[in-house]
Design an enzyme around this catalytic site. Sequence first.
Site, PDB file in Angstrom:
ATOM      1  N   CYS A  95       0.522  -1.383  -0.228  1.00 11.72           N
ATOM      2  CA  CYS A  95       0.000   0.529   0.582  1.00 11.72           C
ATOM      3  C   CYS A  95       1.189   1.147  -0.062  1.00 11.72           C
ATOM      4  CB  CYS A  95      -0.905  -0.436   1.015  1.00 11.72           C
ATOM      5  SG  CYS A  95      -1.795   0.574   1.160  1.00 11.72           S
ATOM      6  N   ARG A 129     -12.762   6.568   0.167  1.00  8.97           N
ATOM      7  CA  ARG A 129     -11.403   5.294   0.189  1.00  8.97           C
ATOM      8  C   ARG A 129     -11.642   3.419  -0.509  1.00  8.97           C
ATOM      9  NH1 ARG A 129      -7.800   7.130   3.236  1.00  8.97           N
ATOM     10  NH2 ARG A 129      -6.980   5.254   3.745  1.00  8.97           N
ATOM     11  N   HIS A 198      -3.593  -5.340   3.234  1.00 10.85           N
ATOM     12  CA  HIS A 198      -2.929  -6.275   4.112  1.00 10.85           C
ATOM     13  C   HIS A 198      -3.624  -7.055   4.954  1.00 10.85           C
ATOM     14  CE1 HIS A 198      -1.812  -1.207   4.205  1.00 10.85           C
ATOM     15  NE2 HIS A 198      -2.948  -1.393   3.726  1.00 10.85           N
TER      16      HIS A 198
HETATM   17  N1  GLN Z   1      -2.320   6.731   1.671  1.00  7.87           N
HETATM   18  C1  GLN Z   1      -2.327   6.109   1.231  1.00  7.87           C
HETATM   19  C2  GLN Z   1      -3.693   5.524   0.253  1.00  7.87           C
HETATM   20  O1  GLN Z   1      -4.974   5.981   1.128  1.00  7.87           O
HETATM   21  C3  GLN Z   1      -2.129   4.931   1.842  1.00  7.87           C
HETATM   22  C4  GLN Z   1      -2.171   4.174   2.350  1.00  7.87           C
HETATM   23  C5  GLN Z   1      -2.350   2.568   2.744  1.00  7.87           C
HETATM   24  O2  GLN Z   1      -1.396   1.996   3.337  1.00  7.87           O
HETATM   25  N2  GLN Z   1      -3.909   1.965   3.589  1.00  7.87           N
HETATM   26  O3  GLN Z   1      -4.218   6.039  -1.117  1.00  7.87           O
END
Ligand code: GLN
Length: 248
Positions: A95, A129, A198
Amino acid sequence: MIEINICHLYPDLLNLYGDRGNVITLVKRAQWRGITVNVSHVSLGESFDSEKYDIVFLGGGQDYEQEIIQDDVLKSKGNEIKNAIQNHKVFLCICGGYQLLGKYYKTWDGKEIEFLGALDLWTIGGKERMIGNIVFECDFLKSESSDGRIVGFENHSGRTYLGPSVKPLGKVVKGYGNNGEDFGEGAIYNNVFCSYSHGSLLPKNPSLADHILTVALKQKYSDFASLEPLNDDFENIAHSTMIKRVMG
Ligand code: GLN
């Protein structure tokens, strides 16, 4: 004696949703086969000598942590990371750590953060998101006994796009992956494995963990053939239970 050296880069800043579990998985699966493992932590202001390591791990981090790291990555460790990648060093990047290897990250409000440019990819932040469990299929993991499916958990606002020299790690079966548009998930370039998953990723996907260990050991020992099989009953139950749950 076979030995493997793992470096967790920025462990205090890049370690979201248990990403450290990937390092623990690599360590345990190597040790269970009698392989000696050393883990080093290298963070801001500390020197990074890629020659010392066989696997480099970068976990996830939010935009905030990525901004903190940006200067150190670009100015102090950047060339070493880029050279290591060109020399086929094994990297696993999740990520935020994945995004950092790309060219830039444009936040949803238009701020462009320059990233390393080690891989031909870039990330555009969205207002919404992409959150949830994800299943994707990796061709290189398909065998008589495996359908190559990987299960993980994603939570990112960045949408990542790959240039022609980088291939996706897998094809999305359920979830969003890189951008929710082209069914690509993660990236592969030389021996760099990147994913949005993750969860953490490797404990419930032992075939991917072993693939990464095998690539690293082959890279280090020219006569290394293959890893001894392990009893993966628990890992396989975790894997298939999650796949069933996500696929419904
Ligand atoms: N900042 C990044 C995003 O939100 C990475 C987030 C993450 O590593 N979960 O896209």
